[in-house]
Design a protein around this motif. Structure first.
Motif, PDB file in Angstrom:
ATOM      1  N   TRP A 126     -21.909  16.494  22.503  1.00  0.00           N
ATOM      2  CA  TRP A 126     -21.616  15.103  22.871  1.00  0.00           C
ATOM      3  C   TRP A 126     -21.146  14.317  21.649  1.00  0.00           C
ATOM      4  CZ3 TRP A 126     -21.765  12.868  27.712  1.00  0.00           C
ATOM      5  CH2 TRP A 126     -21.645  11.472  27.757  1.00  0.00           C
ATOM      6  N   SER A 137     -28.017  18.436  26.046  1.00  0.00           N
ATOM      7  CA  SER A 137     -26.847  18.566  25.179  1.00  0.00           C
ATOM      8  C   SER A 137     -27.222  18.277  23.732  1.00  0.00           C
ATOM      9  CB  SER A 137     -25.742  17.614  25.638  1.00  0.00           C
ATOM     10  OG  SER A 137     -26.158  16.264  25.479  1.00  0.00           O
ATOM     11  N   LEU A 194     -23.007  22.166  25.600  1.00  0.00           N
ATOM     12  CA  LEU A 194     -22.368  20.849  25.699  1.00  0.00           C
ATOM     13  C   LEU A 194     -22.618  20.077  24.411  1.00  0.00           C
ATOM     14  CD1 LEU A 194     -21.941  18.524  28.702  1.00  0.00           C
ATOM     15  CD2 LEU A 194     -22.650  17.550  26.523  1.00  0.00           C
TER      16      LEU A 194
END
Length: 451
Positions: A282, A145, A280
């Motif tokens: 974060w 990520s 993704l």
């Protein structure tokens, strides 16, 4: 707390490559600042033109305006418009020096810092090193990520997004196409909320024009939050309004969900839910970062440095910490002060005044934080604001957010660039910086190549 003034007996005009970083000879007390974020620059501004020698160290040669990272990531702004060179910032400050180096170690017993370029002696040391992304020990998640704590992270997100959208237009595999066009944002704080809103607007207004090959409904945006509300540090009104704004933009919000694993293709939550996604982002946590050399017993939760009410690091007489790295632990602030820009700026200004008093053997006053309120934007013309007893949302909150952020950016040219881009976007929803200027590779693939 008296000054043991450092003298560098080298002549600056006769610098040689040695183990010591060359600095001008001085009889003034030397204040070394590590980190040129909001806190470090606020301190520099307070100490400019004063009877001290200030040396600012940073591993970059520019200041980064972190609140707008998400706009670079979603192609709304170019990186040049939210970074500002330190040397341009301190131009004309005769007592302030900048050195491009990464500080690796502090040696308190000799009042010395060790960098990757050499060593420097200090009379007073200020740690303003900020935070980095906290993946809470989940190595798989970290490998696959992207965080959003550096301008390079923002560019990586932009390149990842655009490359995956281009690949989705090429592939005929439905499962692969879904993974390439699904975006998962982890963390429902301001960074996650703003990122989700910007991505949703990209999906709604840009995707249909740029990618007529497939419907915009193919791009799904998920926002995962481990708690039961978004923006949990703001009011309930701000939280509920934000939830509604994002749902209106078709963001899929998962509350009371925590990510347990991510392999680059599938996100898994602790409650057993799975999401197919190759994107993704974060934003779920941060942890302090600072050079080695500080005793671990003075490090508290979040890898922050415990300080007294004067921002002096516990156990040391001439080492201070400000900004996100500092934690003043009291009954009123058991977790320290909020890790936000206004805290950092206030602490930097306060410490500047305090150091000048300490050097004169005068007693400083303890630091007092003044909460000026919180703002968060959720796409264009929608934002939430908590300003004391005033809680409001909508267009005026968005306008206030825009003004505050525009005035906070360093440099007139940068403000002009951002304002111009915002004006175009306001009327057209256009994002003109959709360029893939370098090939993005996930960290996992980079690590495999290196091995």
């Amino acid at each position: 707390m008296t000054a043991n003034h450092t003298k560098n007996h080298k002549n600056e005009t006769a610098c040689k490559v040695t183990d010591e970083i060359c600095l001008p000879d001085t009889n003034l007390p030397r204040v070394v600042i590590i980190g040129g974020g909001f806190a470090g620059l606020a301190l520099v501004e307070k100490l400019k033109h004063k009877e001290v020698q200030v040396v600012l160290f940073d591993k970059n040669n520019f200041h980064q305006f972190q609140p707008l990272f998400y706009q670079v990531a979603t192609s709304a702004l170019e990186p040049d418009s939210i970074v500002f060179p330190f040397r341009k910032q301190i131009n004309g400050y005769k007592n302030v020096l900048f050195r491009l180096a990464e500080v690796e170690e502090i040696q308190p017993s000799t009042n010395t810092i060790i960098t990757n370029k050499g060593s420097v002696h200090y009379d007073y040391l200020v740690l303003a090193t900020g935070t980095t992304t906290n993946f809470f020990g989940m190595d798989n998640v970290e490998s696959h990520s992207l965080g959003m704590k550096d301008i390079r992270d923002s560019l990586n997100i932009r390149h990842m997004m655009l490359q995956n959208l281009e690949q989705a237009a090429i592939t005929c595999d439905d499962k692969e196409q879904d993974a390439l066009t699904n975006f998962v944002i982890v963390g429902g704080g301001p960074a996650g909320v703003e990122m989700a809103g910007a991505l949703a607007e990209f999906c709604k207004y840009i995707l249909p024009k740029d990618y007529p090959e497939y419907p915009s409904s193919i791009m799904n945006i998920y926002l995962i939050e481990a708690l039961d509300e978004l923006l949990n540090t703001m009011s309930d009104k701000a939280s509920s309004k934000t939830l509604k704004y994002l749902e209106d933009l078709n963001v899929k919000i998962l509350l009371n969900e925590a990510v347990s694993n991510y392999d680059g293709l599938q996100v898994t939550t602790k409650r057993g839910r799975t999401i197919l996604a190759k994107n993704l982002i974060w934003t779920a946590g941060v942890k302090g970062q600072f050079p080695k050399g500080i005793d671990n017993k003075h490090v508290v939760k979040g890898n922050r440095l415990k300080t007294d009410s004067y921002l002096m690091v516990e156990g040391y007489k001439n080492i201070f910490a400000i900004g996100d790295i500092a934690a003043i632990i009291t009954e009123e602030t058991p977790k320290g002060h909020p890790q936000v820009a206004q805290t950092a700026i206030q602490q930097g200004k306060w410490l500047g005044n305090s150091l000048l008093k300490i050097i004169k053997n005068e007693a400083p006053k303890p630091f007092e934080y003044k909460d000026k309120g919180s703002l968060a934007t959720v796409g264009k013309r929608k934002a939430v604001a908590d300003l004391g007893n005033f809680k409001f949302a909508g267009y005026f909150a968005w306008f206030l957010w825009s003004v505050v952020h525009l005035l906070s950016i360093s440099g007139f040219k940068n403000r002009l660039m951002v304002g111009f881009n915002w004006a175009i976007s306001y009327f057209t929803y256009e994002k003109s910086n959709r360029l893939i200027i370098r090939n993005f590779k996930p960290k996992s693939l980079v690590n495999e190549t290196e091995e």
